[in-house]
Enzyme design. Structure first.
Site, mmCIF file in Angstrom:
data_model
loop_
_atom_site.group_PDB
_atom_site.id
_atom_site.type_symbol
_atom_site.label_atom_id
_atom_site.label_comp_id
_atom_site.label_asym_id
_atom_site.label_seq_id
_atom_site.Cartn_x
_atom_site.Cartn_y
_atom_site.Cartn_z
ATOM 1 C CB ALA A 84 -32.896 -4.829 125.127
ATOM 2 C CD GLU A 99 -26.200 -7.329 115.951
ATOM 3 O OE1 GLU A 99 -27.369 -7.600 115.601
ATOM 4 O OE2 GLU A 99 -25.922 -6.329 116.637
#
Length: 134
Positions: free
Chosen positions: A13, A89
């Site tokens: 995304a 992350e």
């Protein structure tokens, strides 16, 4: 007033692209950032944060057991004032590391922008995401 932000979305995304663009925007204004990336993510190379569209930057690798406030304090001692911390992350953060990042915000007055997934493929929250949302 500094804040801790958590940007989450699905895979592919553009989260890392947004992180790298944010770092660029800070640098363009003469501000210094530190990108943190988990050691287990070495897809683009060790300590490299890379988007699928080809943007990349070096990051400071951290292990699950590392104290992120101590890492940031050491970075400031070595390199001077820090204007923003960006975490790639972020779902892989531990509960303790999320609290350490909140200390970066509250005690050091440095904004933290964390980017990651909210849930795994079963719809279960990742530990880091759970505490960033909380």
């Amino acid at each position: 007033m500094a804040k801790l932000y958590f940007y989450y979305s699905a895979m592919n995304a553009g989260k890392t692209t947004t992180l790298l663009q944010s770092a660029y925007n800070y640098h363009e204004r003469g501000m210094r950032t530190r990108i943190l990336t988990p050691m287990l993510d070495n897809r683009a190379g060790e300590g490299v944060v890379a988007s699928r569209i080809g943007l990349r930057a070096n990051g400071m690798r951290f292990a699950r057991a590392d104290d992120l406030l101590a890492l940031i304090d050491a970075d400031i001692a070595e390199n001077g004032k820090l204007d923003c911390v960006l975490v790639d992350e972020a779902q892989f953060l531990s509960k303790a590391q999320v609290w350490q990042l909140s200390d970066v915000v509250d005690r050091r007055g440095i904004p933290v922008l964390a980017f990651g997934l909210r849930t795994d493929f079963r719809g279960e929250l990742f530990e880091g995401s759970q505490y960033l949302l909380a």
